[in-house]
Design an enzyme around this catalytic site. Structure first.
Site, PDB file in Angstrom:
ATOM      1  N   VAL A  12     115.600  94.619 114.573  1.00 12.15           N
ATOM      2  CA  VAL A  12     114.482  94.463 115.512  1.00 12.15           C
ATOM      3  C   VAL A  12     114.929  94.722 116.952  1.00 12.15           C
ATOM      4  O   VAL A  12     114.299  95.484 117.688  1.00 12.15           O
ATOM      5  CB  VAL A  12     113.860  93.049 115.373  1.00 12.15           C
ATOM      6  CG1 VAL A  12     112.883  92.768 116.510  1.00 12.15           C
ATOM      7  CG2 VAL A  12     113.145  92.929 114.029  1.00 12.15           C
ATOM      8  N   THR A 122     111.223  85.847 114.300  1.00 13.24           N
ATOM      9  CA  THR A 122     110.193  85.111 113.553  1.00 13.24           C
ATOM     10  C   THR A 122     110.583  83.634 113.546  1.00 13.24           C
ATOM     11  O   THR A 122     111.625  83.266 112.996  1.00 13.24           O
ATOM     12  CB  THR A 122     110.110  85.665 112.113  1.00 13.24           C
ATOM     13  OG1 THR A 122     109.840  87.064 112.197  1.00 13.24           O
ATOM     14  CG2 THR A 122     109.017  84.962 111.314  1.00 13.24           C
ATOM     15  N   ARG A 156     108.616  97.768 110.064  1.00 10.58           N
ATOM     16  CA  ARG A 156     109.230  97.809 108.731  1.00 10.58           C
ATOM     17  C   ARG A 156     110.541  98.569 108.835  1.00 10.58           C
ATOM     18  O   ARG A 156     110.572  99.650 109.445  1.00 10.58           O
ATOM     19  CB  ARG A 156     108.327  98.561 107.733  1.00 10.58           C
ATOM     20  CG  ARG A 156     107.012  97.895 107.462  1.00 10.58           C
ATOM     21  CD  ARG A 156     106.041  98.892 106.857  1.00 10.58           C
ATOM     22  NE  ARG A 156     105.764  99.995 107.777  1.00 10.58           N
ATOM     23  CZ  ARG A 156     104.989 101.043 107.496  1.00 10.58           C
ATOM     24  NH1 ARG A 156     104.430 101.150 106.309  1.00 10.58           N
ATOM     25  NH2 ARG A 156     104.792 101.997 108.391  1.00 10.58           N
ATOM     26  N   ASN A 210     103.250  88.029 106.729  1.00 13.44           N
ATOM     27  CA  ASN A 210     104.295  88.279 105.732  1.00 13.44           C
ATOM     28  C   ASN A 210     103.981  87.594 104.403  1.00 13.44           C
ATOM     29  O   ASN A 210     104.202  88.160 103.339  1.00 13.44           O
ATOM     30  CB  ASN A 210     105.663  87.817 106.256  1.00 13.44           C
ATOM     31  CG  ASN A 210     106.347  88.926 107.036  1.00 13.44           C
ATOM     32  OD1 ASN A 210     105.793  90.001 107.196  1.00 13.44           O
ATOM     33  ND2 ASN A 210     107.541  88.665 107.528  1.00 13.44           N
ATOM     34  N   CYS A 262     113.146  89.491 105.400  1.00 17.33           N
ATOM     35  CA  CYS A 262     111.970  88.806 105.966  1.00 17.33           C
ATOM     36  C   CYS A 262     111.152  88.021 104.939  1.00 17.33           C
ATOM     37  O   CYS A 262     111.021  86.802 105.067  1.00 17.33           O
ATOM     38  CB  CYS A 262     111.076  89.806 106.671  1.00 17.33           C
ATOM     39  SG  CYS A 262     111.851  90.451 108.164  1.00 17.33           S
TER      40      CYS A 262
HETATM   41  P1  NAD Z   1     119.717  91.031 112.393  1.00 14.03           P
HETATM   42  O1  NAD Z   1     120.465  90.031 111.631  1.00 14.03           O
HETATM   43  O2  NAD Z   1     119.724  92.458 111.977  1.00 14.03           O
HETATM   44  O3  NAD Z   1     120.223  91.008 113.921  1.00 14.03           O
HETATM   45  C1  NAD Z   1     120.351  89.857 114.661  1.00 14.03           C
HETATM   46  C2  NAD Z   1     121.382  90.131 115.756  1.00 14.03           C
HETATM   47  O4  NAD Z   1     121.389  89.018 116.660  1.00 14.03           O
HETATM   48  C3  NAD Z   1     122.819  90.270 115.237  1.00 14.03           C
HETATM   49  O5  NAD Z   1     123.361  91.481 115.681  1.00 14.03           O
HETATM   50  C4  NAD Z   1     123.539  89.060 115.832  1.00 14.03           C
HETATM   51  O6  NAD Z   1     124.899  89.308 116.146  1.00 14.03           O
HETATM   52  C5  NAD Z   1     122.728  88.819 117.085  1.00 14.03           C
HETATM   53  N1  NAD Z   1     122.863  87.478 117.654  1.00 14.03           N
HETATM   54  C6  NAD Z   1     122.929  86.296 117.004  1.00 14.03           C
HETATM   55  N2  NAD Z   1     123.049  85.285 117.901  1.00 14.03           N
HETATM   56  C7  NAD Z   1     123.045  85.843 119.131  1.00 14.03           C
HETATM   57  C8  NAD Z   1     123.093  85.327 120.450  1.00 14.03           C
HETATM   58  N3  NAD Z   1     123.177  84.034 120.665  1.00 14.03           N
HETATM   59  N4  NAD Z   1     123.073  86.176 121.481  1.00 14.03           N
HETATM   60  C9  NAD Z   1     122.981  87.523 121.255  1.00 14.03           C
HETATM   61  N5  NAD Z   1     122.897  88.066 120.030  1.00 14.03           N
HETATM   62  C10 NAD Z   1     122.931  87.238 118.982  1.00 14.03           C
HETATM   63  O7  NAD Z   1     118.229  90.493 112.505  1.00 14.03           O
HETATM   64  P2  NAD Z   1     116.868  91.327 112.429  1.00 14.03           P
HETATM   65  O8  NAD Z   1     116.636  91.800 111.053  1.00 14.03           O
HETATM   66  O9  NAD Z   1     116.834  92.291 113.564  1.00 14.03           O
HETATM   67  O10 NAD Z   1     115.814  90.152 112.702  1.00 14.03           O
HETATM   68  C11 NAD Z   1     115.713  89.510 113.943  1.00 14.03           C
HETATM   69  C12 NAD Z   1     114.466  88.644 113.940  1.00 14.03           C
HETATM   70  O11 NAD Z   1     113.300  89.479 113.807  1.00 14.03           O
HETATM   71  C13 NAD Z   1     114.399  87.657 112.771  1.00 14.03           C
HETATM   72  O12 NAD Z   1     113.769  86.484 113.199  1.00 14.03           O
HETATM   73  C14 NAD Z   1     113.533  88.383 111.762  1.00 14.03           C
HETATM   74  O13 NAD Z   1     112.860  87.494 110.902  1.00 14.03           O
HETATM   75  C15 NAD Z   1     112.551  89.105 112.652  1.00 14.03           C
HETATM   76  N6  NAD Z   1     111.988  90.309 112.068  1.00 14.03           N
HETATM   77  C16 NAD Z   1     112.780  91.161 111.356  1.00 14.03           C
HETATM   78  C17 NAD Z   1     112.234  92.334 110.830  1.00 14.03           C
HETATM   79  C18 NAD Z   1     113.098  93.271 110.026  1.00 14.03           C
HETATM   80  O14 NAD Z   1     112.527  94.171 109.393  1.00 14.03           O
HETATM   81  N7  NAD Z   1     114.407  93.126 110.004  1.00 14.03           N
HETATM   82  C19 NAD Z   1     110.884  92.630 111.041  1.00 14.03           C
HETATM   83  C20 NAD Z   1     110.110  91.752 111.791  1.00 14.03           C
HETATM   84  C21 NAD Z   1     110.677  90.592 112.301  1.00 14.03           C
END
Ligand code: NAD
Length: 438
Positions: A12, A122, A156, A210, A262
């Site tokens: 994201v 989320t 997505r 979701n 998710c």
């Molecule tokens: P991810 O695990 O791919 O990435 C999260 C990143 O945050 C990692 O690189 C991690 O090192 C970093 N991080 C953790 N703690 C940190 C901090 N204190 N400071 C800076 N960086 C930090 O996660 P994602 O899949 O991108 O999802 C992120 C959020 O978005 C979640 O809440 C998820 O539910 C939501 N979301 C994800 C998607 C998806 O398709 N992946 C879609 C919609 C919403």
């Protein structure tokens, strides 16, 4: 042009930061993962997402996109800080907010100018208020102007850039209308529908969306199981249902069930929130149970075809939880691999993009270079992910190299009759056939 910092460079955060930069803003993306930032600064992507590497490269070269591990550098003159860190499942299914807390504390400790904090992760309903409390507690200036806006993300994986640039809607929740309006201006080039609401409602919209999509998949999987008993074909059933405009075609593919980073955690978190607050979320519980059962049914099918699974060679095509991503979090393929291994089977697998991630978590699985190496000597082949490159594989060749010609098409991408005519024992999901049909 706004100055934006994005905290977290995962699926994201990296997409959000890159797309905002592409729209002309000045964006600094921050992550605590040193490896990630070092690689990003060398032009190496930490994730596979179609089109992302090129867009990052363009915007870095244009001087609009930067990567850092340094909070002061990222925040120093940002108008907006987007939080896009992970919110994985905690022990009881609740969303674990430790990364959100760490990010908010880190920002609050250093910020000295007015800031809009936008939450894209989320998070459970009520988190926006909690974030504001943490911020106030850690911010050195009690009079600093600071607003929280919830901006749940709906992209997505696999089409994340397209989804970000062409959203069905942008949801903004805040107790401060002006702050929400300022965030909405960032999205104005996209000409999207924008819904401005309160914080809690925005947070709930994400979970409800979701959970609804997961429900559609569990629904069609339940119908698939009934189809198997009654001799109907769920692929055509879904097609017929989807032609109804009130229903539509999306998220009506029967298969091995939903996975990914998710749906599993979000449905669980919503159920947890509901129970904690005295509700009885029966539908959500059934949706999760149907999903678990869908994987069990796949195992039963292979047991039926192979007898004992012990020492049988099972080839898995696809490891990511869906096509066009390298994300293996909660992937049905991985879950099934572990269950087959528990029964003593020997596993081989191939995925076009997810092998580096899979290598880190899979033990004793022979990772192959293509579907044909997987099929060589296999007693059964299980299609777990609907990658395009599996759609037209050479089954005549596959038939010759397998030890037993058993196919479990876990995503219903192949033609049952074609495979049967080539001598395969074919199982799909919900593809019952009555004697006078096909
Ligand atoms: P991810 O695990 O791919 O990435 C999260 C990143 O945050 C990692 O690189 C991690 O090192 C970093 N991080 C953790 N703690 C940190 C901090 N204190 N400071 C800076 N960086 C930090 O996660 P994602 O899949 O991108 O999802 C992120 C959020 O978005 C979640 O809440 C998820 O539910 C939501 N979301 C994800 C998607 C998806 O398709 N992946 C879609 C919609 C919403």
């Amino acid at each position: 042009m706004s100055k934006i910092s994005v905290i977290g460079t995962g699926y994201v955060g990296l997409v959000t930061g890159t797309c905002f930069a592409d729209l002309g803003n000045h964006v600094t993306c921050l992550d605590v993962d040193e490896n990630r930032i070092t690689n990003l600064n060398k032009g190496k992507m930490p994730i596979y997402e179609p089109g992302l590497a090129q867009l990052v490269d363009q915007n870095v070269k244009a001087g609009r996109l930067h990567f850092t591990m340094d909070y002061p550098e990222a925040i120093k003159d940002a108008d907006f800080a987007f939080i896009a860190v992970g919110t994985p499942s905690g022990v009881d299914g609740e969303a674990d907010l430790q990364y959100v807390r760490e990010a908010v504390e880190a920002i609050a400790n250093i910020v000295t100018h007015p800031l809009v904090l936008v939450n894209k992760s989320t998070v459970p309903v009520g988190t926006g208020d909690w974030v504001a409390e943490i911020f106030r507690k850690h911010c050195k200036d009690p009079n600093l102007e600071f607003k929280v806006v919830s901006n749940p993300e709906f992209l997505r994986e696999g089409s994340a850039i397209f989804d970000f640039m062409n959203p069905d809607r942008v949801v903004l929740g805040s107790t401060d209308r002006e702050a929400a309006n300022r965030v909405s201006m960032l999205y104005s080039p996209l000409r999207a529908q924008i819904l401005v609401t309160d914080l809690r409602t925005a947070e709930m919209i994400k979970y409800a969306s979701n959970a609804f999509l997961a429900t559609r998949i569990s629904f069609i999987n339940e119908i698939a199981n009934i189809c198997e008993e009654l001799g109907a074909d769920v692929v055509e059933v879904a097609q017929g249902m989807g032609m109804d405009k009130r229903i539509g075609h999306d998220f009506l593919d029967a298969g091995l069930g939903w996975g990914g980073s998710c749906f599993p955690k979000d449905v669980k978190a919503l159920e947890h929130m509901a129970v904690l607050n005295g509700s009885q979320p029966q539908l959500l519980q059934a949706v999760m149970e149907i999903n678990r059962n869908q994987r069990r049914r796949a195992i039963v099918k292979l047991r039926k075809a192979l007898g004992k699974l012990e020492d049988k060679v099972i080839g898995i095509l696809g490891l990511s939880f869906k096509p066009d991503t390298d994300d293996i979090r909660e992937s049905p393929a991985l879950d099934l691999i572990h269950q087959f291994q528990n029964e003593g089977a020997i596993l081989k697998a191939y995925d076009p993009q997810a092998m580096p991630n899979a290598k880190q978590v899979l033990k004793k699985v022979q990772l192959c270079v293509d579907p044909y190496e997987v099929a060589t000597g296999a007693d059964a082949l299980l299609l777990a992910t609907k990658w395009n490159e599996f759609k037209q594989i050479d089954f005549t060749r596959i038939r010759k190299i397998m030890r037993q010609p058993i196919i479990l098409d876990g995503r219903n991408i192949w033609e049952p009759e074609l495979l049967r005519s080539l001598g395969f024992t074919y199982f799909g999901i919900g593809r019952g056939t009555q004697p006078n049909h096909k």
